[in-house]
Design a protein around this motif. Sequence first.
Motif, short mmCIF file in Angstrom:
data_model
loop_
_atom_site.label_atom_id
_atom_site.label_comp_id
_atom_site.label_asym_id
_atom_site.label_seq_id
_atom_site.Cartn_x
_atom_site.Cartn_y
_atom_site.Cartn_z
N ALA A 19 0.83 -1.31 0.32
CA ALA A 19 0.17 -0.12 -0.31
C ALA A 19 0.84 1.25 -0.21
O ALA A 19 0.59 2.14 -0.40
N LEU A 20 2.10 1.30 1.13
CA LEU A 20 2.66 2.57 0.90
C LEU A 20 3.37 2.62 -0.54
O LEU A 20 3.39 3.70 -0.92
N PHE A 26 1.25 7.00 -6.82
CA PHE A 26 1.05 7.58 -7.19
C PHE A 26 1.19 9.08 -7.31
O PHE A 26 0.41 9.37 -7.37
N LYS A 27 1.49 9.51 -5.94
CA LYS A 27 1.57 10.58 -5.41
C LYS A 27 2.55 11.55 -6.68
O LYS A 27 2.31 12.58 -7.24
N ILE A 65 -1.34 3.81 -14.07
CA ILE A 65 -0.40 3.22 -12.38
C ILE A 65 -0.04 2.08 -12.83
O ILE A 65 1.27 1.91 -12.12
N ALA A 66 -0.73 0.76 -12.30
CA ALA A 66 -0.17 -0.57 -12.73
C ALA A 66 1.44 -0.45 -14.14
O ALA A 66 2.21 -0.96 -13.93
N SER A 67 1.69 0.29 -14.57
CA SER A 67 2.37 0.14 -15.83
C SER A 67 3.31 1.25 -15.65
O SER A 67 5.04 1.19 -16.65
N PHE A 68 3.78 1.88 -14.04
CA PHE A 68 4.80 2.70 -14.59
C PHE A 68 5.99 2.24 -12.79
O PHE A 68 4.98 1.69 -11.57
N ASN A 69 6.63 1.88 -12.64
CA ASN A 69 7.30 1.71 -11.36
C ASN A 69 7.82 2.88 -10.78
O ASN A 69 7.92 3.87 -11.54
N ILE A 70 8.09 3.18 -8.92
CA ILE A 70 8.85 3.72 -8.74
C ILE A 70 10.24 4.69 -9.18
O ILE A 70 9.99 6.22 -10.16
N ASP A 71 10.97 3.78 -10.03
CA ASP A 71 11.82 4.23 -11.10
C ASP A 71 11.20 5.11 -11.91
O ASP A 71 11.78 6.24 -12.35
N GLU A 72 10.80 4.09 -12.29
CA GLU A 72 10.47 5.77 -13.74
C GLU A 72 9.90 6.64 -14.09
O GLU A 72 10.34 7.32 -14.41
#
Length: 91
Positions: A19-20, A26-27, A65-72
């Motif tokens: 969740a975090l 999302f942010k 959002i499912a198509s992007f990871n934090i790094d991207e």
Amino acid sequence: MSQEFESIWDAIEPTVGDALVMKVRFKIMSAIIRECRLWKVSRNIASKRLNIGVLRYDQLLACDIASFNIDELVVLSLKAGLDVRLEVQGA
């Protein structure tokens, strides 16, 4: 019996950690989308500014959002001219 959650991510993700991660993604994504909309340029120009294809840009604007990871998302935020900061609190 109904259960209350702090966010949608807390309700749908299996763990607190998951969740975090989704909250952070999302942010960042929301900030990028807001910034891109402020540019008031075509999809082609905006996608070039971010160095991604138009279809990928469309995924971004659709908040896929499912198509992007934090790094991207961190890299895209920098390309969008945003300043990403992380604060970790603890003992």
